[in-house]
Design an enzyme around this catalytic site. Structure first.
Site, short mmCIF file in Angstrom:
data_model
loop_
_atom_site.label_atom_id
_atom_site.label_comp_id
_atom_site.label_asym_id
_atom_site.label_seq_id
_atom_site.Cartn_x
_atom_site.Cartn_y
_atom_site.Cartn_z
N THR A 256 0.82 -0.87 0.34
CA THR A 256 0.05 0.34 0.14
C THR A 256 0.82 1.28 -0.27
OG1 THR A 256 -1.61 -1.51 1.01
CG2 THR A 256 -2.08 1.30 0.99
N ALA B 221 7.55 -2.67 0.01
CA ALA B 221 8.32 -1.80 -1.14
C ALA B 221 6.82 -1.23 -1.85
CB ALA B 221 8.29 -3.23 -2.24
N SER B 222 7.52 -0.60 -2.60
CA SER B 222 6.21 0.89 -3.45
C SER B 222 6.30 -0.07 -4.65
CB SER B 222 7.10 1.92 -3.58
OG SER B 222 8.48 2.29 -4.55
N ASN B 223 6.77 -1.11 -5.10
CA ASN B 223 6.49 -1.96 -6.53
C ASN B 223 7.43 -3.50 -6.32
OD1 ASN B 223 6.83 -2.49 -8.96
ND2 ASN B 223 5.68 -0.49 -9.32
N HIS C 200 -1.22 6.55 -14.15
CA HIS C 200 -1.95 5.72 -13.95
C HIS C 200 -3.38 6.00 -14.09
CE1 HIS C 200 1.87 4.97 -11.23
NE2 HIS C 200 1.11 3.84 -10.78
N HIS C 201 -3.73 5.05 -13.19
CA HIS C 201 -5.66 4.85 -13.56
C HIS C 201 -5.81 6.05 -13.63
CE1 HIS C 201 -5.19 2.92 -9.51
NE2 HIS C 201 -4.37 1.97 -10.34
N LYS D 57 -6.50 5.49 -8.31
CA LYS D 57 -5.63 5.82 -7.56
C LYS D 57 -6.03 7.38 -7.11
CE LYS D 57 -0.56 5.84 -7.63
NZ LYS D 57 -0.71 4.67 -5.98
N GLY E 62 3.75 5.53 -5.12
CA GLY E 62 5.14 5.68 -4.24
C GLY E 62 6.83 5.19 -5.31
N THR E 63 5.45 4.43 -6.03
CA THR E 63 7.45 4.29 -7.10
C THR E 63 8.08 5.71 -7.21
OG1 THR E 63 5.81 2.28 -7.88
CG2 THR E 63 7.98 2.88 -8.97
N1 LIG Z 1 3.43 -1.68 -4.01
C1 LIG Z 1 3.20 -2.71 -5.64
O1 LIG Z 1 3.92 -3.16 -6.01
C2 LIG Z 1 2.18 -1.49 -5.59
C3 LIG Z 1 1.22 -0.87 -4.69
N2 LIG Z 1 -0.18 -0.88 -5.11
C4 LIG Z 1 -1.48 0.27 -3.90
O2 LIG Z 1 -1.76 -0.68 -3.99
C5 LIG Z 1 -3.16 -0.51 -2.95
C6 LIG Z 1 -4.31 -1.37 -3.34
O3 LIG Z 1 -4.58 -1.06 -4.94
P1 LIG Z 1 -5.79 -1.25 -5.73
O4 LIG Z 1 -5.41 -2.63 -5.44
O5 LIG Z 1 -5.46 -1.05 -7.22
O6 LIG Z 1 -6.86 -0.62 -4.99
P2 LIG Z 1 -8.09 -0.68 -4.82
O7 LIG Z 1 -8.80 0.63 -4.60
O8 LIG Z 1 -8.76 -1.58 -5.67
O9 LIG Z 1 -7.91 -1.76 -3.06
C7 LIG Z 1 -8.13 -1.53 -1.98
C8 LIG Z 1 -8.99 -2.41 -1.15
O10 LIG Z 1 -9.07 -1.68 0.06
C9 LIG Z 1 -9.85 -2.58 1.36
N3 LIG Z 1 -10.65 -1.89 1.94
C10 LIG Z 1 -11.07 -0.63 2.46
N4 LIG Z 1 -10.60 -0.32 4.12
C11 LIG Z 1 -10.33 -1.74 4.82
C12 LIG Z 1 -9.16 -2.16 5.37
N5 LIG Z 1 -10.16 -0.85 6.86
N6 LIG Z 1 -9.22 -2.90 5.95
C13 LIG Z 1 -9.29 -4.21 4.96
N7 LIG Z 1 -8.76 -3.47 3.71
C14 LIG Z 1 -9.83 -2.50 3.16
C15 LIG Z 1 -11.18 -1.96 0.19
O11 LIG Z 1 -12.02 -2.68 0.76
P3 LIG Z 1 -13.71 -2.17 -0.10
O12 LIG Z 1 -13.69 -3.13 -1.90
O13 LIG Z 1 -14.88 -2.67 0.37
O14 LIG Z 1 -13.31 -0.57 -0.75
C16 LIG Z 1 -10.50 -2.57 -1.49
O15 LIG Z 1 -10.61 -3.46 -1.33
C17 LIG Z 1 -2.80 1.36 -3.59
O16 LIG Z 1 -2.25 1.91 -2.50
C18 LIG Z 1 -1.68 1.18 -4.66
O17 LIG Z 1 -1.06 2.00 -4.35
C19 LIG Z 1 -0.44 -1.31 -6.58
C20 LIG Z 1 -0.26 -2.12 -7.26
C21 LIG Z 1 0.57 -2.15 -6.98
O1 LIG Z 2 -1.74 2.20 -6.97
C1 LIG Z 2 -1.33 1.50 -8.14
O2 LIG Z 2 -2.02 1.22 -9.39
C2 LIG Z 2 -0.01 1.42 -8.77
N1 LIG Z 2 0.69 1.85 -7.55
C3 LIG Z 2 2.01 1.40 -6.55
C4 LIG Z 2 2.96 3.16 -6.59
O3 LIG Z 2 1.76 4.25 -5.84
O4 LIG Z 2 3.71 2.57 -7.72
C5 LIG Z 2 2.53 0.97 -7.65
C6 LIG Z 2 2.20 0.69 -9.11
O5 LIG Z 2 2.76 1.75 -9.71
C7 LIG Z 2 0.68 1.19 -8.89
#
Ligand SMILES: NC(=O)C1=CN([C@@H]2O[C@H](COP(=O)(O)OP(=O)(O)OC[C@H]3O[C@@H](n4cnc5c(N)ncnc54)[C@H](OP(=O)(O)O)[C@@H]3O)[C@@H](O)[C@H]2O)C=CC1
Ligand SMILES: O=C(O)C1=N[C@H](C(=O)O)C[C@H](O)C1
Length: 235
Positions: free
Chosen positions: A72, A96-98, A131-132, A135, A141-142
Site C-alpha cells: 500500500t 515495497a512501493s513496487n 496511473h488509472h 488511484k 509510491g514508485t
Molecule cells: N507496491 C506495489 O507493487 C503496488 C502497490 N499498489 C498500491 O496498493 C494499494 C491498493 O491498490 P488497488 O488494489 O488498486 O486499490 P483498490 O481500491 O482496488 O483496493 C483497495 C482495497 O482496500 C480495501 N479496504 C478498505 N478499507 C479497508 C480496511 N479497513 N482493511 C482492509 N482493506 C480495506 C478496499 O475495500 P472495498 O473494496 O470494500 O472498498 C479494497 O478492497 C494502493 O495503495 C496502491 O497504490 C498497487 C499496485 C502495485
Molecule cells: O495504485 C496503483 O495502481 C499502483 N501503485 C503503486 C505506486 O503508487 O507506485 C505501484 C504501481 O505503479 C501501481
C-alpha cells in the site's frame, strides 16, 4: 502457505489468482466491510489496502506474530513507527512501493544513471508517472522511490508536484488516464539531447507475482526487509 489478503480490490484479486496458481491457500479476504477477523489463521498477510488503514493492518500483524508484506502506498509518514513496532514485537515485514521485478531492475538503472549524471549540470531532470483514474495518491509510491534515489545522487534536495524554477527541486508530473496500470519515466534534457528511461506495466500481474514471491521469502524470518533482500540485489 495460508495467505490473508488485507485489501481485496484490484491488487488483492490479482494476488489471489497468482497465489492460487502457485499452490497457496487464501484463508482471509479483508475489505472495508470486514468487521472482526482472526489474522492468526494465516501464515503470512499481504496488505494492498488504502493509505488510511495500512498502518493499523500492518501493526496488527506484528502484534499477532504474523509476517506481513505491504504494497500500500501513501501512508509512509508512519513507516518509521511501523518499523519500530516490528522490531519491538520481533515481527517480519517487507514494504515495497513496487513489487514487480521489472520496476526493481528499473530502480537499479535509475540509481546508476543518476550517479553518472551527477556532475552534468547542463541536463534538466524530470520525472513522470501515469496511473488509472481510481488511484488515491499522487505522486505514486514508485515515483517517490525514484525521486528519493535521484535526490541522493544529484544537487536536488526535494521533489515537488508543482511546476518549479527552483534548481534544488525535482519536478514530478502525475497524470491520471483511464485504466493505465502504471508507467514511470525519467528524463534528462539538455540543449543538445535527451536521455529517457521508462518502465511500462502492461497489467498488474508483475506487482502481484512479486508480492507473492516476497511472502514466500519472508515466512520464517524476523526483521524489516526490502525487495533488494528478496531479489538478492544487496549482495
Ligand atoms: N507496491 C506495489 O507493487 C503496488 C502497490 N499498489 C498500491 O496498493 C494499494 C491498493 O491498490 P488497488 O488494489 O488498486 O486499490 P483498490 O481500491 O482496488 O483496493 C483497495 C482495497 O482496500 C480495501 N479496504 C478498505 N478499507 C479497508 C480496511 N479497513 N482493511 C482492509 N482493506 C480495506 C478496499 O475495500 P472495498 O473494496 O470494500 O472498498 C479494497 O478492497 C494502493 O495503495 C496502491 O497504490 C498497487 C499496485 C502495485
Ligand atoms: O495504485 C496503483 O495502481 C499502483 N501503485 C503503486 C505506486 O503508487 O507506485 C505501484 C504501481 O505503479 C501501481
Amino acid at each position: 502457505m495460508k495467505i490473508a489478503l488485507l485489501g481485496y480490490g484490484r491488487m488483492g484479486k490479482t494476488i489471489e489468482q497468482i497465489a492460487l496458481q502457485k499452490g497457496h491457500e487464501i484463508v482471509l479476504k479483508v475489505d472495508e466491510n470486514t468487521k472482526n477477523y482472526d489474522i492468526t489463521i494465516a501464515d503470512v498477510a499481504i496488505d494492498f489496502s488504502i493509505p488510511s488503514v495500512a498502518f493499523n493492518n500492518i501493526t496488527n500483524c506484528f502484534k499477532n506474530n504474523v509476517p506481513v508484506v505491504s504494497g500500500t502506498t501513501g501512508w509512509l509518514a508512519k513507516f518509521e513507527e511501523a518499523k519500530t513496532i516490528c522490531k519491538q514485537q520481533k515481527g517480519a515485514f517487507i514494504y515495497a512501493s513496487n513489487y514487480s521485478l521489472g520496476v526493481n531492475i528499473f530502480f537499479e538503472l535509475n540509481n546508476y544513471l543518476a550517479k553518472m549524471m551527477h556532475h552534468l549540470d547542463d541536463y534538466q531532470i524530470s520525472l513522470e508517472e501515469i496511473h488509472h483514474t481510481k488511484k488515491l495518491d499522487a505522486p505514486s509510491g514508485t515515483a517517490i522511490t525514484l525521486a528519493e534515489d535521484i535526490i541522493k545522487h544529484s544537487s536536488k534536495n526535494s521533489w515537488t508536484l508543482d511546476v518549479t524554477n527552483n534548481e534544488t527541486e525535482l519536478p514530478i508530473v502525475a497524470k491520471r488516464i483511464d485504466d493505465v496500470p502504471g508507467t514511470h519515466s525519467i528524463k534528462y534534457k539538455s540543449k543538445v539531447d535527451t536521455i529517457d528511461i521508462k518502465h511500462t506495466a502492461h497489467n498488474r500481474d508483475g506487482f502481484a507475482l512479486g508480492a507473492v514471491v516476497a511472502a514466500e521469502w519472508l515466512v520464517g524470518k524476523t526483521g524489516v526487509f526490502t525487495m533488494k533482500d528478496v531479489l538478492g540485489l544487496n549482495k
